[in-house]
Structure formats: C-alpha cells, structure tokens
Design a protein around this motif. Sequence first.
Motif, PDB file in Angstrom:
ATOM      1  N   ILE A  28      62.219  38.977  42.624  1.00 27.85           N
ATOM      2  CA  ILE A  28      62.778  39.088  41.148  1.00 27.85           C
ATOM      3  C   ILE A  28      63.497  37.795  41.137  1.00 27.85           C
ATOM      4  CG2 ILE A  28      63.821  39.819  39.156  1.00 27.85           C
ATOM      5  CD1 ILE A  28      62.800  42.856  40.480  1.00 27.85           C
ATOM      6  N   ARG A  29      63.291  36.716  40.330  1.00 29.57           N
ATOM      7  CA  ARG A  29      64.033  35.706  40.079  1.00 29.57           C
ATOM      8  C   ARG A  29      65.105  35.896  39.168  1.00 29.57           C
ATOM      9  NH1 ARG A  29      64.130  31.019  37.029  1.00 29.57           N
ATOM     10  NH2 ARG A  29      62.176  31.500  36.382  1.00 29.57           N
ATOM     11  N   SER A  30      64.626  36.494  38.063  1.00 29.60           N
ATOM     12  CA  SER A  30      65.480  36.496  36.796  1.00 29.60           C
ATOM     13  C   SER A  30      64.985  37.815  35.915  1.00 29.60           C
ATOM     14  CB  SER A  30      65.664  35.221  35.965  1.00 29.60           C
ATOM     15  OG  SER A  30      66.520  35.457  34.818  1.00 29.60           O
ATOM     16  N   ILE A  31      65.779  38.617  35.363  1.00 29.89           N
ATOM     17  CA  ILE A  31      65.226  39.657  34.339  1.00 29.89           C
ATOM     18  C   ILE A  31      65.891  39.220  33.063  1.00 29.89           C
ATOM     19  CG2 ILE A  31      65.527  41.973  33.620  1.00 29.89           C
ATOM     20  CD1 ILE A  31      65.642  42.705  36.679  1.00 29.89           C
ATOM     21  N   TYR A  32      65.024  39.167  32.038  1.00 32.60           N
ATOM     22  CA  TYR A  32      65.501  38.767  30.552  1.00 32.60           C
ATOM     23  C   TYR A  32      65.886  40.229  30.031  1.00 32.60           C
ATOM     24  CZ  TYR A  32      65.835  37.897  25.673  1.00 32.60           C
ATOM     25  OH  TYR A  32      65.970  37.871  24.539  1.00 32.60           O
ATOM     26  N   SER A  33      64.950  41.254  30.249  1.00 32.41           N
ATOM     27  CA  SER A  33      65.132  42.525  29.616  1.00 32.41           C
ATOM     28  C   SER A  33      64.707  43.658  30.312  1.00 32.41           C
ATOM     29  CB  SER A  33      64.439  42.590  28.186  1.00 32.41           C
ATOM     30  OG  SER A  33      63.197  42.637  28.154  1.00 32.41           O
ATOM     31  N   MET A  34      65.035  44.973  30.139  1.00 38.54           N
ATOM     32  CA  MET A  34      64.541  46.237  30.728  1.00 38.54           C
ATOM     33  C   MET A  34      64.195  47.109  29.251  1.00 38.54           C
ATOM     34  SD  MET A  34      66.176  46.402  34.457  1.00 38.54           S
ATOM     35  CE  MET A  34      64.872  47.613  35.209  1.00 38.54           C
ATOM     36  N   GLY A  35      63.443  47.931  29.471  1.00 37.99           N
ATOM     37  CA  GLY A  35      63.275  48.861  28.589  1.00 37.99           C
ATOM     38  C   GLY A  35      62.374  49.903  28.935  1.00 37.99           C
ATOM     39  N   TRP A  36      62.222  51.167  27.970  1.00 34.24           N
ATOM     40  CA  TRP A  36      61.394  51.961  28.119  1.00 34.24           C
ATOM     41  C   TRP A  36      60.784  52.292  26.999  1.00 34.24           C
ATOM     42  CZ3 TRP A  36      61.688  54.981  32.447  1.00 34.24           C
ATOM     43  CH2 TRP A  36      62.850  54.804  33.252  1.00 34.24           C
ATOM     44  N   PHE A  37      59.337  52.537  27.342  1.00 34.59           N
ATOM     45  CA  PHE A  37      58.409  52.636  26.515  1.00 34.59           C
ATOM     46  C   PHE A  37      57.756  54.282  26.549  1.00 34.59           C
ATOM     47  CE2 PHE A  37      56.880  48.707  24.551  1.00 34.59           C
ATOM     48  CZ  PHE A  37      57.696  47.607  25.135  1.00 34.59           C
ATOM     49  N   ARG A  38      56.937  54.787  25.842  1.00 32.20           N
ATOM     50  CA  ARG A  38      56.536  56.324  26.060  1.00 32.20           C
ATOM     51  C   ARG A  38      55.193  56.161  25.170  1.00 32.20           C
ATOM     52  NH1 ARG A  38      60.608  59.851  22.044  1.00 32.20           N
ATOM     53  NH2 ARG A  38      59.575  59.167  20.058  1.00 32.20           N
ATOM     54  N   GLN A  39      54.243  57.177  25.727  1.00 27.72           N
ATOM     55  CA  GLN A  39      52.936  57.361  25.219  1.00 27.72           C
ATOM     56  C   GLN A  39      52.670  58.747  25.314  1.00 27.72           C
ATOM     57  OE1 GLN A  39      49.905  55.085  27.148  1.00 27.72           O
ATOM     58  NE2 GLN A  39      48.485  55.175  25.383  1.00 27.72           N
ATOM     59  N   ALA A  40      52.463  59.319  24.086  1.00 31.59           N
ATOM     60  CA  ALA A  40      51.807  60.916  23.837  1.00 31.59           C
ATOM     61  C   ALA A  40      50.533  60.914  23.810  1.00 31.59           C
ATOM     62  CB  ALA A  40      52.683  61.211  22.661  1.00 31.59           C
ATOM     63  N   PRO A  41      49.664  61.826  24.702  1.00 29.22           N
ATOM     64  CA  PRO A  41      48.444  61.849  24.317  1.00 29.22           C
ATOM     65  C   PRO A  41      47.851  61.833  22.845  1.00 29.22           C
ATOM     66  CG  PRO A  41      49.295  63.936  25.204  1.00 29.22           C
ATOM     67  CD  PRO A  41      50.486  63.113  24.765  1.00 29.22           C
ATOM     68  N   GLY A  42      46.792  60.783  23.003  1.00 29.82           N
ATOM     69  CA  GLY A  42      46.084  60.409  21.634  1.00 29.82           C
ATOM     70  C   GLY A  42      46.885  59.573  20.892  1.00 29.82           C
ATOM     71  N   LYS A  43      48.016  58.965  21.304  1.00 29.12           N
ATOM     72  CA  LYS A  43      48.784  57.890  20.740  1.00 29.12           C
ATOM     73  C   LYS A  43      48.975  56.823  21.316  1.00 29.12           C
ATOM     74  CE  LYS A  43      51.377  61.342  17.946  1.00 29.12           C
ATOM     75  NZ  LYS A  43      52.568  61.680  17.511  1.00 29.12           N
ATOM     76  N   GLN A  44      49.359  55.598  20.454  1.00 29.26           N
ATOM     77  CA  GLN A  44      49.696  54.358  21.301  1.00 29.26           C
ATOM     78  C   GLN A  44      51.134  54.470  21.981  1.00 29.26           C
ATOM     79  OE1 GLN A  44      49.085  51.306  18.395  1.00 29.26           O
ATOM     80  NE2 GLN A  44      46.948  51.088  18.781  1.00 29.26           N
ATOM     81  N   ARG A  45      51.148  53.677  23.181  1.00 31.32           N
ATOM     82  CA  ARG A  45      52.404  53.482  23.507  1.00 31.32           C
ATOM     83  C   ARG A  45      53.424  52.612  22.756  1.00 31.32           C
ATOM     84  NH1 ARG A  45      52.369  51.163  29.654  1.00 31.32           N
ATOM     85  NH2 ARG A  45      50.843  52.642  29.694  1.00 31.32           N
ATOM     86  N   GLU A  46      54.618  53.169  22.646  1.00 31.17           N
ATOM     87  CA  GLU A  46      55.726  53.041  21.795  1.00 31.17           C
ATOM     88  C   GLU A  46      56.972  52.779  22.415  1.00 31.17           C
ATOM     89  OE1 GLU A  46      55.703  56.182  18.981  1.00 31.17           O
ATOM     90  OE2 GLU A  46      57.137  56.957  20.131  1.00 31.17           O
ATOM     91  N   LEU A  47      57.525  51.452  21.850  1.00 34.20           N
ATOM     92  CA  LEU A  47      59.012  51.068  22.451  1.00 34.20           C
ATOM     93  C   LEU A  47      59.921  52.320  22.049  1.00 34.20           C
ATOM     94  CD1 LEU A  47      60.873  49.120  23.768  1.00 34.20           C
ATOM     95  CD2 LEU A  47      61.256  48.177  21.481  1.00 34.20           C
ATOM     96  N   VAL A  48      60.659  52.582  23.102  1.00 36.48           N
ATOM     97  CA  VAL A  48      61.961  53.691  22.881  1.00 36.48           C
ATOM     98  C   VAL A  48      63.014  53.041  22.669  1.00 36.48           C
ATOM     99  CG1 VAL A  48      62.855  55.606  23.632  1.00 36.48           C
ATOM    100  CG2 VAL A  48      60.515  55.495  24.229  1.00 36.48           C
ATOM    101  N   ALA A  49      63.498  52.322  23.742  1.00 33.62           N
ATOM    102  CA  ALA A  49      64.637  51.513  23.721  1.00 33.62           C
ATOM    103  C   ALA A  49      64.689  50.133  24.686  1.00 33.62           C
ATOM    104  CB  ALA A  49      65.908  52.395  24.085  1.00 33.62           C
TER     105      ALA A  49
END
Length: 121
Positions: A28-49
Amino acid sequence: QVQLVESGGGLVQPGGSLRLSCAASGSIRSIYSMGWFRQAPGKQRELVAQITNSSRTDYRESVKGRFAISRGNAKNTMYLQMNSLKPEDTAVYYCNSFLSRYGDNGFANYWGQGTQVTVSS
C-alpha cells in the motif's frame, strides 16, 4: 497484493453493541479513505460510514448518533463502534478502502471478505 481483514462481527441483542475492526496490509502506497458497507439478504450493498485521510467522516442517515467510525493508531487500521443496534442493522459488513498500491498510477477500491452482524433477541 492488498488484503483487508475484518473482525468483530457476531450475534447481539437489540440495544447491544459491537465493534468491528479492519486491517489493511500489503503493498500500500497511500490510502485516501476507508469505510464500511453492508449488505442484507435480497438488498443492495450500502455505505454505512466512511473516513478519509483528513479524518472527514460520513454516515448513513439511519446510523447517525449510533455508530462511530475511527482510524486506529496502528497504520492502516479502522474501527466501527456500533451502539444501540437494531434488527435492521443485520447484514454482512464489508471493509472497503480506496487506495493506491506501489507501482500503480491511480487509486482503486479494495474489499474485505465480510463479517456477519446479526441483531436478534
């Protein structure tokens, strides 16, 4: 090669708390951002934070005031403190990072394998 490894998921009762951790490793040279996504059954993946390298944070409206994202003292680590958990928070939670590797010309998204969070009585 880059790896994102999550930990901390599990089963918790409504109103309870969990803390998720993510560690990024590899070339890894550089990180711009880190985050958490979640996906419930039958739903699209969504940004949490999400948190940027300047410590700017963004949260999904439904988790504001309950979840807190932070970067760790150890390099390339991130946490998600989840309080007052609700059944609708049940999902697989994925660590994400927008980063650049040594030898790359730009940035790209990388993902962890996911960790299950279940909120149920």
